[in-house]
Design a protein around this motif. Structure first.
Motif, PDB file in Angstrom:
ATOM      1  N   ILE A 185       0.856  -1.191   0.000  1.00  0.00           N
ATOM      2  CA  ILE A 185       0.000   0.000   0.000  1.00  0.00           C
ATOM      3  C   ILE A 185       0.891   1.240   0.000  1.00  0.00           C
ATOM      4  N   VAL A 186       0.703   2.101  -0.961  1.00  0.00           N
ATOM      5  CA  VAL A 186       1.469   3.340  -1.045  1.00  0.00           C
ATOM      6  C   VAL A 186       0.882   4.366  -0.081  1.00  0.00           C
ATOM      7  N   VAL A 187       1.747   5.003   0.691  1.00  0.00           N
ATOM      8  CA  VAL A 187       1.320   6.074   1.604  1.00  0.00           C
ATOM      9  C   VAL A 187       2.016   7.361   1.180  1.00  0.00           C
ATOM     10  N   SER A 188       1.230   8.391   0.901  1.00  0.00           N
ATOM     11  CA  SER A 188       1.783   9.703   0.556  1.00  0.00           C
ATOM     12  C   SER A 188       1.306  10.731   1.553  1.00  0.00           C
ATOM     13  N   ASN A 189       2.144  11.707   1.846  1.00  0.00           N
ATOM     14  CA  ASN A 189       1.756  12.781   2.763  1.00  0.00           C
ATOM     15  C   ASN A 189       1.883  14.139   2.078  1.00  0.00           C
ATOM     16  N   ILE A 190       1.577  15.176   2.827  1.00  0.00           N
ATOM     17  CA  ILE A 190       1.638  16.551   2.311  1.00  0.00           C
ATOM     18  C   ILE A 190       2.844  17.241   2.925  1.00  0.00           C
ATOM     19  N   ARG A 191       3.610  17.947   2.117  1.00  0.00           N
ATOM     20  CA  ARG A 191       4.846  18.564   2.603  1.00  0.00           C
ATOM     21  C   ARG A 191       4.901  20.045   2.253  1.00  0.00           C
ATOM     22  N   ASP A 192       5.425  20.807   3.183  1.00  0.00           N
ATOM     23  CA  ASP A 192       5.751  22.216   2.942  1.00  0.00           C
ATOM     24  C   ASP A 192       4.557  23.072   2.527  1.00  0.00           C
ATOM     25  N   TYR A 193       3.365  22.723   3.021  1.00  0.00           N
ATOM     26  CA  TYR A 193       2.176  23.505   2.663  1.00  0.00           C
ATOM     27  C   TYR A 193       1.941  24.669   3.624  1.00  0.00           C
ATOM     28  N   SER A 194       2.547  24.607   4.807  1.00  0.00           N
ATOM     29  CA  SER A 194       2.259  25.612   5.838  1.00  0.00           C
ATOM     30  C   SER A 194       3.508  26.418   6.189  1.00  0.00           C
ATOM     31  N   LEU A 195       4.308  26.713   5.177  1.00  0.00           N
ATOM     32  CA  LEU A 195       5.570  27.410   5.416  1.00  0.00           C
ATOM     33  C   LEU A 195       5.378  28.864   5.821  1.00  0.00           C
TER      34      LEU A 195
END
Length: 320
Positions: free
Chosen positions: A92-102
């Motif tokens: 199962i591939v798990v992706s997250n969110i990065r650098d959206y709240s800089l």
């Protein structure tokens, strides 16, 4: 010709993201729930190929009941809610969110720092209590006010958020020291061991993930080494700090104050040692440092980008 629907997407906690989520650009079925209790996650994901979760945990027992699941799109940066080892074992591939709240997180971080260094809560309480109205001169001097310029900002964790906090600190005229696993080459920033940072910094700000190695990295022993005037700021993860030890340290005057946006368990329905504090040198906000309107929309757009990239066969922001 009708496009064949191959993906069934379920968003377990849509209410956690106050933004417009555009439809993915491929044929799909979409279901969403405002919120989901952990015990209901697997049943709601029955038949889903893609799960979206912000804070609903997905553990090995849940994954074992979901043979169709191909991807978990985490609508956040932290992935401690997902059993990554079980996902790897099941493909199962798990992706997250990065650098959206800089922008959002560093601004909130300095809101806490400034409020504490300038004793804004104490002075606002004085005005509400009528003390200014009965003063013998034009202002009150009941609480110390300390400038940021010339003081030392210690940053633990020097990723994208830590670097932005450092930039703001330097703009205020602060000396910046950091503790980081990676080499630090930025001008005006000095890398130091954690023990030295704790002992010398006037403001300590945490910007690292919660792992088995970082859990309770700051407890009673570490707090005791800090300056009695130092501030501890946590906009990262609640479990980084032993909250009971911090509450006691604040009551005993071991450190000067703290500003937290996170707790170990959220929401703190069963209470928390920090909720019991009622003093002007402690500020607790309800995990909203990330949640400016702009940051949430960026997150929503990145979330769908991750899903579309996975379906296109080029997954990105993969953590497992």
């Amino acid at each position: 010709m009708l496009e064949i629907v191959k993906h069934h997407i379920v968003f377990l906690d849509r209410e956690s993201l106050q933004a417009t989520v555009r439809p993915p650009a491929f044929a799909h079925q979409w279901r969403e729930f405002a919120a989901t209790d952990a015990v209901d996650a697997a049943s709601r994901l029955h038949g889903a190929t893609i799960a979206i979760t912000n804070k609903v945990p997905l553990r090995e027992a849940d994954l074992a009941r979901l043979p169709d699941l191909q991807m978990i799109a985490v609508a956040a940066t932290g992935t401690d809610i997902v059993d990554l080892a079980a996902c790897r074992a099941r493909g199962i591939v798990v992706s997250n969110i990065r650098d959206y709240s800089l922008v959002s997180v560093p601004e909130h971080c300095f809101s806490l720092i400034l409020a504490l260094r300038r004793n804004l809560l104490a002075y606002a309480a004085d005005v509400a209590a009528g003390k200014w109205q009965t003063a013998t001169q034009f202002c009150l001097f009941d609480h110390p006010i300390t400038d940021l310029a010339g003081s030392t900002l210690g940053i633990v964790g020097y990723g994208a958020l830590g670097q932005r906090v450092a930039q703001i600190g330097r703009a205020f005229g602060m000396k910046v020291v950091v503790n980081s696993r990676s080499a630090v080459t930025d001008a005006g920033v000095t890398s130091v061991p954690l023990a030295e940072l704790l002992q010398t910094a006037d403001v300590i700000s945490l910007h690292l993930p919660l792992t088995a190695q970082t859990r309770h990295m700051i407890g009673a022993a570490e707090l005791a080494t800090m300056k009695p005037t130092a501030l501890l700021i946590n906009t990262a993860r609640g479990g980084l700090v032993d909250e009971a030890a911090l509450a006691q340290a604040l009551r005993d005057g071991v450190i000067g104050g703290a500003g937290f946006d996170v707790l170990t368990k959220e929401p703190p329905a069963d209470g928390n040692a920090l909720l019991e504090l009622d003093q002007a040198n402690f500020i607790l906000t309800p995990h909203v440092a990330w949640a400016s309107a702009g940051a949430m929309q960026i997150l929503a757009d990145m979330l769908v980008d991750n899903i579309e990239a996975f379906v296109a066969g080029t997954p990105k922001n993969v953590v497992s």
